[in-house]
Design an enzyme around this catalytic site. Structure first.
Site, PDB file in Angstrom:
ATOM      1  N   HIS A  38     -22.861  -2.188  50.123  1.00 12.04           N
ATOM      2  CA  HIS A  38     -22.826  -3.740  49.776  1.00 12.04           C
ATOM      3  C   HIS A  38     -23.506  -4.250  48.623  1.00 12.04           C
ATOM      4  O   HIS A  38     -24.093  -5.289  48.401  1.00 12.04           O
ATOM      5  CB  HIS A  38     -23.368  -4.512  50.907  1.00 12.04           C
ATOM      6  CG  HIS A  38     -22.768  -4.067  52.334  1.00 12.04           C
ATOM      7  ND1 HIS A  38     -23.368  -4.572  53.526  1.00 12.04           N
ATOM      8  CD2 HIS A  38     -21.638  -3.672  52.644  1.00 12.04           C
ATOM      9  CE1 HIS A  38     -22.582  -4.126  54.410  1.00 12.04           C
ATOM     10  NE2 HIS A  38     -21.258  -3.633  54.220  1.00 12.04           N
TER      11      HIS A  38
HETATM   12  C1  FAD Z   1     -17.288   2.918  51.755  1.00 11.74           C
HETATM   13  C2  FAD Z   1     -17.343   1.401  52.173  1.00 11.74           C
HETATM   14  C3  FAD Z   1     -17.804   0.784  53.446  1.00 11.74           C
HETATM   15  C4  FAD Z   1     -17.863  -0.467  53.660  1.00 11.74           C
HETATM   16  N1  FAD Z   1     -17.886  -0.910  54.987  1.00 11.74           N
HETATM   17  C5  FAD Z   1     -17.984  -2.186  55.056  1.00 11.74           C
HETATM   18  C6  FAD Z   1     -17.662  -2.691  56.317  1.00 11.74           C
HETATM   19  O1  FAD Z   1     -17.483  -1.903  57.253  1.00 11.74           O
HETATM   20  N2  FAD Z   1     -17.931  -3.933  56.562  1.00 11.74           N
HETATM   21  C7  FAD Z   1     -17.654  -4.958  55.562  1.00 11.74           C
HETATM   22  O2  FAD Z   1     -17.696  -6.088  55.661  1.00 11.74           O
HETATM   23  N3  FAD Z   1     -17.797  -4.433  54.281  1.00 11.74           N
HETATM   24  C8  FAD Z   1     -17.710  -2.913  54.112  1.00 11.74           C
HETATM   25  N4  FAD Z   1     -17.805  -2.649  52.671  1.00 11.74           N
HETATM   26  C9  FAD Z   1     -18.239  -3.508  51.766  1.00 11.74           C
HETATM   27  C10 FAD Z   1     -16.948  -4.522  51.443  1.00 11.74           C
HETATM   28  O3  FAD Z   1     -15.721  -3.641  51.653  1.00 11.74           O
HETATM   29  C11 FAD Z   1     -16.837  -5.043  49.977  1.00 11.74           C
HETATM   30  O4  FAD Z   1     -18.118  -5.658  50.009  1.00 11.74           O
HETATM   31  C12 FAD Z   1     -15.633  -5.776  49.664  1.00 11.74           C
HETATM   32  O5  FAD Z   1     -14.719  -5.200  49.882  1.00 11.74           O
HETATM   33  C13 FAD Z   1     -15.915  -6.332  47.933  1.00 11.74           C
HETATM   34  O6  FAD Z   1     -14.869  -7.264  47.524  1.00 11.74           O
HETATM   35  P1  FAD Z   1     -14.719  -7.337  46.151  1.00 11.74           P
HETATM   36  O7  FAD Z   1     -13.491  -8.174  46.127  1.00 11.74           O
HETATM   37  O8  FAD Z   1     -15.860  -7.952  45.676  1.00 11.74           O
HETATM   38  O9  FAD Z   1     -14.478  -5.920  45.350  1.00 11.74           O
HETATM   39  P2  FAD Z   1     -13.337  -4.575  45.550  1.00 11.74           P
HETATM   40  O10 FAD Z   1     -12.768  -4.941  47.129  1.00 11.74           O
HETATM   41  O11 FAD Z   1     -14.128  -3.728  45.121  1.00 11.74           O
HETATM   42  O12 FAD Z   1     -12.352  -4.953  44.628  1.00 11.74           O
HETATM   43  C14 FAD Z   1     -12.512  -4.773  43.252  1.00 11.74           C
HETATM   44  C15 FAD Z   1     -11.162  -4.400  42.622  1.00 11.74           C
HETATM   45  O13 FAD Z   1     -11.085  -4.534  41.320  1.00 11.74           O
HETATM   46  C16 FAD Z   1     -10.504  -3.366  40.642  1.00 11.74           C
HETATM   47  N5  FAD Z   1     -11.010  -3.073  39.321  1.00 11.74           N
HETATM   48  C17 FAD Z   1     -12.172  -3.096  39.078  1.00 11.74           C
HETATM   49  N6  FAD Z   1     -12.448  -2.915  37.741  1.00 11.74           N
HETATM   50  C18 FAD Z   1     -10.870  -3.068  37.206  1.00 11.74           C
HETATM   51  C19 FAD Z   1     -10.484  -3.344  35.891  1.00 11.74           C
HETATM   52  N7  FAD Z   1     -11.384  -2.968  34.940  1.00 11.74           N
HETATM   53  N8  FAD Z   1      -9.370  -3.470  35.602  1.00 11.74           N
HETATM   54  C20 FAD Z   1      -8.410  -3.799  36.867  1.00 11.74           C
HETATM   55  N9  FAD Z   1      -8.935  -3.516  38.055  1.00 11.74           N
HETATM   56  C21 FAD Z   1     -10.332  -3.232  38.303  1.00 11.74           C
HETATM   57  C22 FAD Z   1     -10.978  -2.274  41.767  1.00 11.74           C
HETATM   58  O14 FAD Z   1     -10.054  -1.062  41.658  1.00 11.74           O
HETATM   59  C23 FAD Z   1     -10.743  -2.802  43.146  1.00 11.74           C
HETATM   60  O15 FAD Z   1      -9.482  -2.640  43.448  1.00 11.74           O
HETATM   61  C24 FAD Z   1     -17.747  -1.352  52.504  1.00 11.74           C
HETATM   62  C25 FAD Z   1     -17.383  -0.685  51.219  1.00 11.74           C
HETATM   63  C26 FAD Z   1     -17.414   0.540  50.930  1.00 11.74           C
HETATM   64  C27 FAD Z   1     -17.264   1.074  49.686  1.00 11.74           C
END
Ligand code: FAD
Ligand code: NAG
Length: 632
Positions: free
Chosen positions: A566
Site C-alpha cells: 500500500h
Molecule cells: C500485490 C498487491 C496486493 C494488494 N492487495 C490489496 C488488497 O487485497 N486490497 C486492497 O484494497 N488493496 C490491495 N493492494 C493495493 C491496491 O491494489 C492499490 O492501492 C491500488 O490498486 C492503487 O491504485 P492506483 O490507481 O493508485 O495505482 P495502480 O492501480 O497501480 O495503477 C497505476 C497504473 O498506471 C500505469 N502506469 C504507471 N506509469 C505509467 C506511465 N509512465 N505511462 C503509462 N502508464 C503508467 C501502471 O501500469 C498502472 O496500470 C495490493 C496491491 C498489490 C500490488
C-alpha cells in the site's frame, strides 16, 4: 514406514520438485491451458476494450495510467458524449489468469508487474533475497487491482475526518461515503439493507466462495476474546470479519472489469495500451504554468497528444511522482541535480511515502486437516470444480480469509489515564488457513522473494503441515519514506526509500501486535482444540534472543518485514499553506493549470485499511469535481 507412508512421501517430494523448483510459471501454463480449453467466458474477448492505434492530436482529457483510479476516471469522464477521452496505459490487457483468486500472487514478478525493489537498508526485510524488500505494482489495464489480494476495506471514519481537518474541505467521512456507495455492488446478502452499502454499482463485492474449515474457529476465538464479528466497512471498524472482496461470481472483479469493460464501445473514448508516458508537456505562460499534453512511447514510436481541458496523472504512488519530476515538477534541488528543466518547485513530490508494513511469516501449526495444504487441496478435482462452477479451493486467497481491526493504543492511553474507546484501530490482522509451509514455497516464498536460507530454517521441517498464518499490519506508521529519480531516463526505476522502522514506535506497535496474536492463536479454546502452537522452528539468529522476548519479536519484524502493498501519500493533498502539499482539495497540482493527480498518491495520510477501495472512492470523487468544474 508403511506402504501408504512411502507413497505419501514420494508424492510430496514429487509435488515439491514440481512446485518449488519449476516455480509458479508451470502452474500458470497449466491453468492457462485449462482456461483456454474449458472457460472461454473468462477470456471475455468481446467485453474487453480494444487498443487504439490511431490517435487524435487533441483530446479533452488525457488520463495517464489505467489502474484502479484511471479505470474509474475513464468511465466517468467518457459518460459525457461531448468529451473526447484518452486513457494511456503502459502495460497490456488484463491477464486471464488473474481471474482465479488462489493465483493472486502468481502474477507477481511477471510482465504484469513493474517489479520494484526499494533500496537496501540493512534493518528491514532481512529474510528476503539480498535483504531487499519487493514492491510489486500492477502493469496493465486494471493496474494493481489485477495483482491485489481482492480485499475490500474502506478504512476508518477518523482517517477521512483527519484529511478534512488538515485543510481539505469535502473529504470528511460523511462527505466521502457517498462516493464509496456510488460504485458499490454489494452482493453479500446480510448487508442488503445496510445504509453503509448498496447494490447495482460497477464494483462487485462478495465473500470468497471457498473457505478453509478452520475459518469458523478463527472467528469463534475472536468472540471468546470479547471481540464483535461485524461489518468492518460499516458503522464501526474495530472487530473481526470474514473478508469482503472485489469478486464477481467468485472470480476477480478488477477495476478494469468493473469500469472499463462497460465503457469500451463509447465512440468518444480511446484506450491505448503499451503506451508509456515519458513526460507531461509543460508551458510557462505569462498567466502561469500550464500542462498541455503528454509525450508517450507506444511500441518504440513516440507520440504527442494534447489535452484541451486537462491532463490527469493516475500512474500510482511510485510512477506518479516519477512522472511529475521528469516533467519538471518537484523539489528544485533534486531536479537541478539531474539537469531537468524546472516548471514548479514543489518540495513534497515523492516525499511523505507511507506503506503498511506487517510482520509476515507468523505460523501456527495445527493437528487437524483444516487448512490450505496445497497438495491436498489443489487437485484435479479442485480444477474441475473451478471449471464447472467457479467454486472450490481455487476460489479463495487463503492468506486473508478473516481480518481483524484491533486497537493496541489502549495500553498507551491507560498509561496517560485517558482510556477511551474511539474506534480507531491501529493494527489489522490478516488471518487464514495458509502459511509459508503449506504451499511448499510455490506461491508465498516465490512472490515475497524469501531467501532459501530463511525458508529452509523456518518452514522446511514443517512442510505441508496444517497451519494457519497471521499477518500483523501496522495501520498508521510514524515512519516515512520517499521516492526520488535515479536519473532523467523515464525507463529507469526511481529510488525508493521505504523508510520502514525509521520511527521506533512502529517496531513497538508490531511487538505489541505479536503478543496479541500469540494470545489469540494459542490461548483460546476454539484454536487450542486444533492444538494450535507457534512454529517451533524459528530463525536461529532470532531464536538465540529467546523466543517470545521483545528482542526476538523485533528480530522477526526486521526479517520478515512484509509489505501489504500500500505505498501511498507521495503527492499529498493539502492547502497552499502546507509546503509539502502537492495537490489542493480538488486534486489540482499547486501552481499548474489543467493538471490533476488522482490516485493513491494524493492521500495526506494512509488510511487504516487496504487501499484499493479508497483509491476508487478518490477517483469517483475526483471525476465528480472535474464534471462540476467544466460544466460551469
Ligand atoms: C500485490 C498487491 C496486493 C494488494 N492487495 C490489496 C488488497 O487485497 N486490497 C486492497 O484494497 N488493496 C490491495 N493492494 C493495493 C491496491 O491494489 C492499490 O492501492 C491500488 O490498486 C492503487 O491504485 P492506483 O490507481 O493508485 O495505482 P495502480 O492501480 O497501480 O495503477 C497505476 C497504473 O498506471 C500505469 N502506469 C504507471 N506509469 C505509467 C506511465 N509512465 N505511462 C503509462 N502508464 C503508467 C501502471 O501500469 C498502472 O496500470 C495490493 C496491491 C498489490 C500490488
Ligand atoms: C528519504 O527517506 C529516508 C528514510 O526515511 C531518509 O533517510 C532520507 O533522508 C530521505 N531522503 C530524502 C531526499 O528526503
Amino acid at each position: 514406514m508403511d506402504c501408504t507412508n512411502v507413497y505419501r512421501r514420494s508424492f510430496l517430494v514429487f509435488h515439491r520438485l514440481l512446485n518449488t523448483y519449476l516455480s509458479g510459471k508451470k502452474w500458470m501454463v497449466f491453468f492457462f491451458v485449462a482456461i483456454v480449453k474449458y472457460r472461454p467466458d473468462l477470456f471475455a474477448i468481446h467485453e474487453r476494450p480494444r487498443d487504439t492505434t490511431v490517435f487524435k492530436s487533441n483530446y479533452d482529457f488525457v488520463i495517464v495510467g489505467g489502474g484502479s483510479a484511471g479505470c474509474v476516471l475513464a468511465n466517468r469522464l467518457s459518460e459525457n458524449p461531448e468529451w473526447q477521452v484518452l486513457l494511456l496505459e503502459a502495460g497490456g490487457p488484463e491477464p486471464t489468469l488473474s481471474e482465479i483468486p488462489a493465483l493472486a500472487t502468481a502474477l507477481q514478478y511477471t510482465w504484469y508487474d513493474w517489479k520494484y525493489h526499494p533500496e537496501h537498508t540493512g534493518d528491514a526485510c532481512l529474510a528476503y533475497k539480498g535483504e531487499r524488500c519487493r514492491w510489486p505494482r500492477g502493469k496493465g489495464l486494471g493496474g494493481s487491482s489485477v495483482l491485489n489480494a481482492m480485499l475490500y476495506i474502506r478504512g476508518n471514519r477518523r482517517d477521512y475526518d483527519l484529511w478534512a481537518a488538515q485543510g481539505n474541505p469535502g473529504w470528511s467521512y460523511d462527505e466521502v461515503l457517498p462516493y464509496f456507495l456510488k460504485s458499490e455492488d454489494m452482493r453479500i446478502r446480510r448487508y442488503k439493507d445496510s445504509p453503509f452499502h448498496r447494490s447495482g454499482g460497477e464494483l462487485t463485492i462478495e465473500h470468497f466462495r471457498y473457505q478453509t474449515p478452520i475459518v469458523p474457529d478463527l472467528l469463534e476465538a475472536a468472540v471468546e476474546m470479547g471481540f464483535p464479528i461485524r461489518d468492518c466497512n460499516g458503522a464501526r471498524q474495530t472487530g473481526f470479519t470474514k473478508s469482503h472482496c472485489t469478486l464477481r461470481n467468485g472470480v476477480r472483479c478488477s477495476a478494469a472489469k468493473a469500469f472499463l469493460r462497460p465503457a469500451r464501445n463509447r465512440p468518444n473514448f480511446h484506450v491505448s495500451m503499451f503506451s508509456h508516458v515519458e513526460k507531461i508537456i509543460m508551458e510557462k505562460r505569462s498567466e502561469g504554468t500550464v500542462a498541455r499534453g503528454v509525450v508517450f512511447n507506444k511500441r518504440g514510436v513516440r507520440h504527442t497528444v494534447y489535452a484541451n481541458k486537462e491532463v490527469i496523472i493516475s500512474a500510482g504512488s511510485i510512477n506518479t511522482p516519477q512522472i511529475l519530476m521528469l516533467s519538471g515538477i518537484g523539489p528544485r534541488g533534486h531536479l537541478h541535480s539531474l539537469g531537468i528543466k524546472e516548471f514548479n518547485d514543489l518540495p513534497g513530490v515523492g516525499q511523505n511515502l507511507q506503506d503498511h508494513v506487517s510482520t509476515g511469516g507468523n505460523l501456527f501449526l495445527v493437528d487437524n486437516p483444516v487448512t490450505f495444504v496445497m497438495p491436498r487441496l489443489i487437485t484435479y478435482k479442485a480444477v474441475e470444480r473451478f471449471i464447472k462452477r467457479n467454486s472450490g479451493p481455487l476460489c479463495t486467497f487463503a492468506g486473508a480469509e478473516v481480518m481483524a481491526f484491533i486497537d493496541l493504543r489502549k495500553s498507551e492511553w491507560a498509561m496517560n489515564g485517558t482510556e477511551i474507546d474511539d474506534d480507531w484501530p491501529n493494527i489489522q490482522l490478516l488471518i487464514g488457513g495458509f502459511g509459508d509451509n503449506v504451499d511448499g514455497g510455490t506461491l508465498g516464498m516465490r512472490a515475497n522473494g524469501l531467501s532459501f536460507d530463511y525458508y529452509s530454517e523456518v518452514y522446511e521441517k514443517v512442510l505441508y503441515n496444517d497451519a494457519f498464518g497471521i499477518h500483523t499490519v501496522l495501520l498508521r506508521p510514524y515512519s516515512r519514506g520517499n521516492i526520488t529519480l535515479r536519473s532523467a531516463d523515464p525507463y529507469e526505476h526511481p529510488v525508493i526509500q521505504h523508510g520502514y522502522f525509521t520511527d521506533r514506535r512502529d517496531v513497538e506497535t508490531l511487538i505489541a501486535a505479536a503478543r496479541f496474536v500469540m494470545k489469540y492463536a494459542t490461548q483460546t479454546a476454539a484454536l487450542r482444540r486444533h492444538g494450535a502452537r507457534y512454529n517451533p522452528h524459528v530463525y536461529p539468529r532470532c531464536g538465540v534472543l529467546g523466543v517470545n522476548s521483545d528482542a526476538f519479536w523485533e528480530c522477526v519484524i526486521r526479517h520478515y518485514s512484509q509489505t501489504i502493498y500500500h505505498p501511498t501519500c507521495t503527492a499529498k493533498m493539502g492547502p497552499l499553506t502546507d509546503p509539502m502539499a502537492v495537490v489542493d482539495h480538488e486534486l489540482r497540482v499547486h501552481g499548474v493549470e489543467k493538471l490533476r493527480v488522482i490516485d493513491a498518491s494524493i492521500m495526506p495520510n494512509i488510511v487504516s485499511g487496504n487501499t484499493n477501495a479508497p483509491v476508487i472512492m478518490i477517483a469517483e470523487k475526483g471525476a465528480d469535481m472535474i464534471k462540476k468544474f467544466w460544466s460551469k
